[in-house]
Motif scaffolding. Sequence first.
Motif, PDB file in Angstrom:
ATOM      1  N   ILE A 111       0.825  -1.211   0.000  1.00  0.00           N
ATOM      2  CA  ILE A 111       0.000   0.000   0.000  1.00  0.00           C
ATOM      3  C   ILE A 111       0.860   1.263   0.000  1.00  0.00           C
ATOM      4  CG2 ILE A 111      -1.824   1.273   1.208  1.00  0.00           C
ATOM      5  CD1 ILE A 111      -2.714  -1.396  -0.062  1.00  0.00           C
ATOM      6  N   GLN A 112       1.936   1.262   0.746  1.00  0.00           N
ATOM      7  CA  GLN A 112       2.818   2.432   0.789  1.00  0.00           C
ATOM      8  C   GLN A 112       3.360   2.744  -0.607  1.00  0.00           C
ATOM      9  OE1 GLN A 112       3.871   4.733   3.144  1.00  0.00           O
ATOM     10  NE2 GLN A 112       5.095   5.645   1.516  1.00  0.00           N
ATOM     11  N   GLN A 113       3.886   1.724  -1.255  1.00  0.00           N
ATOM     12  CA  GLN A 113       4.449   1.920  -2.587  1.00  0.00           C
ATOM     13  C   GLN A 113       3.355   2.263  -3.600  1.00  0.00           C
ATOM     14  OE1 GLN A 113       8.133  -0.370  -2.772  1.00  0.00           O
ATOM     15  NE2 GLN A 113       7.468  -1.029  -4.796  1.00  0.00           N
ATOM     16  N   LEU A 114       2.195   1.649  -3.456  1.00  0.00           N
ATOM     17  CA  LEU A 114       1.067   1.944  -4.335  1.00  0.00           C
ATOM     18  C   LEU A 114       0.670   3.417  -4.207  1.00  0.00           C
ATOM     19  CD1 LEU A 114      -1.155   0.928  -6.284  1.00  0.00           C
ATOM     20  CD2 LEU A 114      -2.511   0.348  -4.250  1.00  0.00           C
ATOM     21  N   ALA A 115       0.565   3.889  -2.985  1.00  0.00           N
ATOM     22  CA  ALA A 115       0.195   5.288  -2.760  1.00  0.00           C
ATOM     23  C   ALA A 115       1.251   6.230  -3.330  1.00  0.00           C
ATOM     24  CB  ALA A 115       0.002   5.543  -1.266  1.00  0.00           C
ATOM     25  N   LYS A 136      -7.767  12.130 -10.066  1.00  0.00           N
ATOM     26  CA  LYS A 136      -8.186  10.741  -9.821  1.00  0.00           C
ATOM     27  C   LYS A 136      -7.096   9.967  -9.068  1.00  0.00           C
ATOM     28  CE  LYS A 136      -8.094   7.097 -12.891  1.00  0.00           C
ATOM     29  NZ  LYS A 136      -8.400   6.401 -14.140  1.00  0.00           N
ATOM     30  N   TYR A 137      -5.865  10.051  -9.553  1.00  0.00           N
ATOM     31  CA  TYR A 137      -4.789   9.283  -8.916  1.00  0.00           C
ATOM     32  C   TYR A 137      -4.354   9.884  -7.591  1.00  0.00           C
ATOM     33  CZ  TYR A 137      -4.498   6.107 -12.812  1.00  0.00           C
ATOM     34  OH  TYR A 137      -4.797   5.146 -13.751  1.00  0.00           O
ATOM     35  N   ALA A 142      -4.314   9.655  -1.658  1.00  0.00           N
ATOM     36  CA  ALA A 142      -4.745  10.176  -0.361  1.00  0.00           C
ATOM     37  C   ALA A 142      -5.467   9.102   0.449  1.00  0.00           C
ATOM     38  CB  ALA A 142      -5.642  11.397  -0.555  1.00  0.00           C
ATOM     39  N   LEU A 143      -6.348   8.375  -0.210  1.00  0.00           N
ATOM     40  CA  LEU A 143      -7.086   7.308   0.471  1.00  0.00           C
ATOM     41  C   LEU A 143      -6.129   6.263   1.042  1.00  0.00           C
ATOM     42  CD1 LEU A 143      -9.857   5.989   1.129  1.00  0.00           C
ATOM     43  CD2 LEU A 143      -9.682   4.825  -1.073  1.00  0.00           C
ATOM     44  N   ASN A 144      -5.149   5.854   0.229  1.00  0.00           N
ATOM     45  CA  ASN A 144      -4.197   4.838   0.690  1.00  0.00           C
ATOM     46  C   ASN A 144      -3.272   5.359   1.784  1.00  0.00           C
ATOM     47  OD1 ASN A 144      -4.403   2.186  -0.903  1.00  0.00           O
ATOM     48  ND2 ASN A 144      -4.670   3.747  -2.464  1.00  0.00           N
ATOM     49  N   PHE A 145      -2.764   6.575   1.629  1.00  0.00           N
ATOM     50  CA  PHE A 145      -1.911   7.148   2.680  1.00  0.00           C
ATOM     51  C   PHE A 145      -2.694   7.289   3.978  1.00  0.00           C
ATOM     52  CE2 PHE A 145       1.047   9.189  -0.599  1.00  0.00           C
ATOM     53  CZ  PHE A 145       2.108   8.342  -0.294  1.00  0.00           C
ATOM     54  N   ASN A 146      -3.969   7.703   3.868  1.00  0.00           N
ATOM     55  CA  ASN A 146      -4.806   7.826   5.058  1.00  0.00           C
ATOM     56  C   ASN A 146      -5.009   6.470   5.724  1.00  0.00           C
ATOM     57  OD1 ASN A 146      -6.467   9.482   6.804  1.00  0.00           O
ATOM     58  ND2 ASN A 146      -8.209   8.396   5.915  1.00  0.00           N
ATOM     59  N   ASN A 147      -5.254   5.438   4.912  1.00  0.00           N
ATOM     60  CA  ASN A 147      -5.496   4.095   5.451  1.00  0.00           C
ATOM     61  C   ASN A 147      -4.306   3.538   6.211  1.00  0.00           C
ATOM     62  OD1 ASN A 147      -8.113   4.014   4.517  1.00  0.00           O
ATOM     63  ND2 ASN A 147      -7.612   2.863   2.664  1.00  0.00           N
ATOM     64  N   ILE A 148      -3.086   3.910   5.809  1.00  0.00           N
ATOM     65  CA  ILE A 148      -1.909   3.385   6.508  1.00  0.00           C
ATOM     66  C   ILE A 148      -1.341   4.396   7.504  1.00  0.00           C
ATOM     67  CG2 ILE A 148      -1.299   1.720   4.709  1.00  0.00           C
ATOM     68  CD1 ILE A 148       0.867   3.680   3.751  1.00  0.00           C
ATOM     69  N   GLY A 149      -1.993   5.553   7.633  1.00  0.00           N
ATOM     70  CA  GLY A 149      -1.573   6.542   8.619  1.00  0.00           C
ATOM     71  C   GLY A 149      -0.312   7.308   8.245  1.00  0.00           C
ATOM     72  N   ASN A 150      -0.034   7.407   6.950  1.00  0.00           N
ATOM     73  CA  ASN A 150       1.154   8.146   6.504  1.00  0.00           C
ATOM     74  C   ASN A 150       0.767   9.615   6.295  1.00  0.00           C
ATOM     75  OD1 ASN A 150       3.210   9.398   4.983  1.00  0.00           O
ATOM     76  ND2 ASN A 150       3.826   7.455   4.075  1.00  0.00           N
ATOM     77  N   LYS A 151       0.972  10.406   7.337  1.00  0.00           N
ATOM     78  CA  LYS A 151       0.569  11.810   7.299  1.00  0.00           C
ATOM     79  C   LYS A 151       1.469  12.642   6.386  1.00  0.00           C
ATOM     80  CE  LYS A 151      -1.533  11.735  11.899  1.00  0.00           C
ATOM     81  NZ  LYS A 151      -2.780  11.235  11.448  1.00  0.00           N
ATOM     82  N   ILE A 152       2.727  12.282   6.268  1.00  0.00           N
ATOM     83  CA  ILE A 152       3.640  13.016   5.387  1.00  0.00           C
ATOM     84  C   ILE A 152       3.225  12.813   3.927  1.00  0.00           C
ATOM     85  CG2 ILE A 152       6.026  13.175   4.558  1.00  0.00           C
ATOM     86  CD1 ILE A 152       6.876  12.506   7.465  1.00  0.00           C
TER      87      ILE A 152
END
Length: 172
Positions: A111-115, A136-137, A142-152
């Motif tokens: 997910i990190q790399q995907l985001a 779109k991308y 944003a959805l993926n970064f939010n899901n894994i808690g990557n605020k940066i």
Amino acid sequence: QGNVWCYMGEYEKGLDCFLKALDVMYEIGNKKWIATAKNNIGSLYTLLEDYNTALIYYEDALKIFKEIGDQNGMSLATGNLGNLYNAQGKHDKAIEYYLAAVKLDEKTGNIQQLATNYTNLGEAYSNINDLENAVKYLEKAALNFNNIGNKIGLAAVYLTLSKIYKKTNDNL
């Protein structure tokens, strides 16, 4: 230690460390770490705007990652090739590489790399004024970064989105 020098903006010192590490990895014979070192060296050469040398290191890294079947590594090197082409202003080619990296990330579930690759896609689409795909991308990122808690990562996406919305409003 190479990363530390790079974070301090001392790219030449960082490069020297990565090249020494690469020599050690060859002595050990660890292909994954050889490919990782080559990928890092490619990133440094991209920062130094020595694109021809960066291309050689990224392609070597990708080849090794393919040989050992490391799909996460393949995505990383492929995404970095996209970064290289994006830095050169070859945005259509960058998009091809980012889309290939996204396919790999979807298979591995990284997910990190995907985001990150979604973010890069959004920026590349923005560079060619395809704002619909850019948004779109970036929204997917944003959805993926939010899901894994990557605020940066999330902050970087929102910054890019704000630039797009400003560009859109300026064109009205």
